[in-house]
Design a protein around this motif. Structure first.
Motif, PDB file in Angstrom:
ATOM      1  N   MET A   1       0.844  -1.189   0.000  1.00 15.78           N
ATOM      2  CA  MET A   1       0.000   0.000   0.000  1.00 15.78           C
ATOM      3  C   MET A   1       0.882   1.243   0.000  1.00 15.78           C
ATOM      4  O   MET A   1       2.076   1.192   0.283  1.00 15.78           O
ATOM      5  N   GLN A   3       1.714   4.894   1.725  1.00 16.24           N
ATOM      6  CA  GLN A   3       1.574   5.486   3.054  1.00 16.24           C
ATOM      7  C   GLN A   3       2.520   6.665   3.203  1.00 16.24           C
ATOM      8  O   GLN A   3       3.632   6.672   2.667  1.00 16.24           O
ATOM      9  N   ASN A  16       5.854   2.995  -0.655  1.00 14.72           N
ATOM     10  CA  ASN A  16       5.263   1.661  -0.628  1.00 14.72           C
ATOM     11  C   ASN A  16       5.572   1.017   0.714  1.00 14.72           C
ATOM     12  O   ASN A  16       6.729   0.962   1.135  1.00 14.72           O
ATOM     13  N   GLU A  18       4.220  -2.294   3.565  1.00 15.13           N
ATOM     14  CA  GLU A  18       3.521  -3.569   3.638  1.00 15.13           C
ATOM     15  C   GLU A  18       2.070  -3.350   4.063  1.00 15.13           C
ATOM     16  O   GLU A  18       1.779  -2.546   4.955  1.00 15.13           O
ATOM     17  N   ASP A  19       1.144  -4.062   3.436  1.00 15.20           N
ATOM     18  CA  ASP A  19      -0.259  -3.978   3.815  1.00 15.20           C
ATOM     19  C   ASP A  19      -0.436  -4.438   5.263  1.00 15.20           C
ATOM     20  O   ASP A  19       0.192  -5.411   5.686  1.00 15.20           O
ATOM     21  N   LYS A  21      -2.112  -6.245   8.498  1.00 16.01           N
ATOM     22  CA  LYS A  21      -2.781  -7.535   8.667  1.00 16.01           C
ATOM     23  C   LYS A  21      -3.448  -7.591  10.038  1.00 16.01           C
ATOM     24  O   LYS A  21      -3.064  -6.868  10.965  1.00 16.01           O
ATOM     25  N   ILE A  29      -9.456  -4.246   9.484  1.00 13.13           N
ATOM     26  CA  ILE A  29      -8.678  -3.595   8.431  1.00 13.13           C
ATOM     27  C   ILE A  29      -9.630  -2.724   7.622  1.00 13.13           C
ATOM     28  O   ILE A  29     -10.673  -3.191   7.163  1.00 13.13           O
ATOM     29  N   ARG A  31     -10.167  -0.075   4.310  1.00 15.40           N
ATOM     30  CA  ARG A  31      -9.696   0.572   3.090  1.00 15.40           C
ATOM     31  C   ARG A  31     -10.181   2.006   3.170  1.00 15.40           C
ATOM     32  O   ARG A  31     -11.390   2.269   3.140  1.00 15.40           O
ATOM     33  N   SER A 115      -2.820   6.727   4.602  1.00 16.56           N
ATOM     34  CA  SER A 115      -2.459   5.501   3.904  1.00 16.56           C
ATOM     35  C   SER A 115      -3.682   4.946   3.189  1.00 16.56           C
ATOM     36  O   SER A 115      -4.807   5.393   3.416  1.00 16.56           O
ATOM     37  N   GLU A 116      -3.448   3.972   2.338  1.00 14.85           N
ATOM     38  CA  GLU A 116      -4.562   3.349   1.621  1.00 14.85           C
ATOM     39  C   GLU A 116      -5.329   2.372   2.501  1.00 14.85           C
ATOM     40  O   GLU A 116      -6.544   2.221   2.372  1.00 14.85           O
ATOM     41  N   LEU A 117      -4.619   1.702   3.399  1.00 12.10           N
ATOM     42  CA  LEU A 117      -5.216   0.731   4.316  1.00 12.10           C
ATOM     43  C   LEU A 117      -4.763   1.045   5.728  1.00 12.10           C
ATOM     44  O   LEU A 117      -3.694   1.639   5.927  1.00 12.10           O
TER      45      LEU A 117
END
Length: 339
Positions: A1, A3, A16, A18-19, A21, A29, A31, A115-117
């Motif tokens: 993702m 961030q 970039n 790590e997504d 978890k 989580i 989106r 961030s995206e997630l």
């Protein structure tokens, strides 16, 4: 993702990462649909707080993408708003209405929501679902509820703003402006806004300010006293976090009045003799936004209030560095980041 990471003062990058978890069964989580830049993010940006490769952001709205095994009150697909403190909403402190001091609290800024997630700990106690999927034009206002509206609302409550009261607001950033909105909604009779910026003065009046004071410090105090028959305001909100702002707030308050302080404190020290002789009530600190979220979301959903007007610059997440510069240079009051 993608961030936002602050490598050092003035050095903001979108990278970039790590997504996130699920790590605890109480996690969710999200989106993110939107996030934003907070005035408190400027302290490290300006070098007033240490920062070294820190993920940024603590305000967020979005859609639940995954939930842990123990999450019960929200479900995948819900559109949710959360506070900048994660809280269980079940401990004694939470039940007393002070979720920012939850015995299991997690500061969302340590996880980062620009961030995206995002992973949201204690999802059941932290997240509040909207009645349905919101119309796009409601997103900025729901975003404001995550921090600045909830913080401004708490400030007004802490200052005991209400019918028959004169309220003065020190600070014309997003929190101060939304404290004006809150004081108006709570029924304040007169609202005095300290501001030197024409655009912010206009929004302050739109939100309910009846008087504008451009003077600061003791000159500002004198002007408030002049407007209140020499007595001072019943309720004063401090939404800056500096020594000058705190003393201006205390001195602008009449004996027996209330100061609600929510500016993130930096080197503030109240002289004991001045506090003793002021005869005022002091209450504040990190806002328990979760206490107010259900009410604020409904007010926004019903289009009773429009706090999203504090966002005067909207940028995609990739241009976050530009947003930080705009807020640092005061060319923007508050920046919305879209995804």
């Amino acid at each position: 993702m993608r961030q936002v990471v602050m490598h050092g003062p003035g050095d903001v990058r979108v990278e970039n990462r790590e997504d996130p978890k699920i790590t605890e069964p109480t996690d969710a989580i999200l989106r993110l649909t939107a996030t934003c830049i907070c005035g408190s993010d400027l302290w490290p940006y300006r070098g007033a707080e240490p920062v070294d490769h820190q993920v940024m952001g603590h305000e967020y709205v979005g859609v639940v993408e995954e939930i842990g095994a123990d999450v019960r009150t929200i479900k995948v697909g819900d559109f949710v708003v959360g506070s900048f403190w994660a809280s269980d909403n079940t401990c004694e402190i939470c039940l007393a209405g002070y979720q920012a001091y939850c015995t299991h609290r997690v500061m969302m800024g340590t996880l980062g929501t620009q961030s995206e997630l995002a992973r949201i700990p204690l999802a059941d106690g932290t997240l509040v679902a909207t009645p349905g999927m919101p119309e796009p034009d409601l997103i900025p206002s729901l975003m404001a509820a995550s921090d600045v509206l909830g913080t401004g609302w708490f400030a007004a409550v802490a200052a005991e703003a209400g019918p028959g009261k004169t309220v003065a607001v020190v600070g014309d950033g997003a929190v101060g402006l939304l404290a004006i909105l809150a004081a108006h909604e709570l029924g304040a009779e007169r609202i005095i806004a300290f501001s030197r910026h024409a655009d912010r003065q206009a929004l302050a009046r739109e939100f309910g300010a009846t008087d504008i004071v451009e003077e600061r410090g003791e000159a500002g105090v004198a002007r408030v006293k002049e407007l209140t028959d020499g007595l001072g305001a019943h309720s004063v909100i401090e939404a800056v976090g500096t020594q000058e702002a705190m003393m201006q707030a205390i001195h602008s308050t009449r004996p027996g009045g209330h100061v609600g302080f929510v500016g993130v404190s930096h080197d503030v020290a109240i002289p004991g003799d001045e506090l003793f002789m002021a005869g005022v009530h002091l209450h504040g600190g990190p806002a328990p936004v979760r206490r107010f979220l259900p009410e604020l979301i409904q007010l926004i959903w019903d289009r009773t209030i429009d706090p999203g007007k504090v966002f005067d610059l909207t940028l995609p997440l990739e241009r976050a560095a530009e947003g930080y510069r705009a807020m640092d240079q005061r060319t923007a009051t508050k920046v919305l980041l879209t995804l």
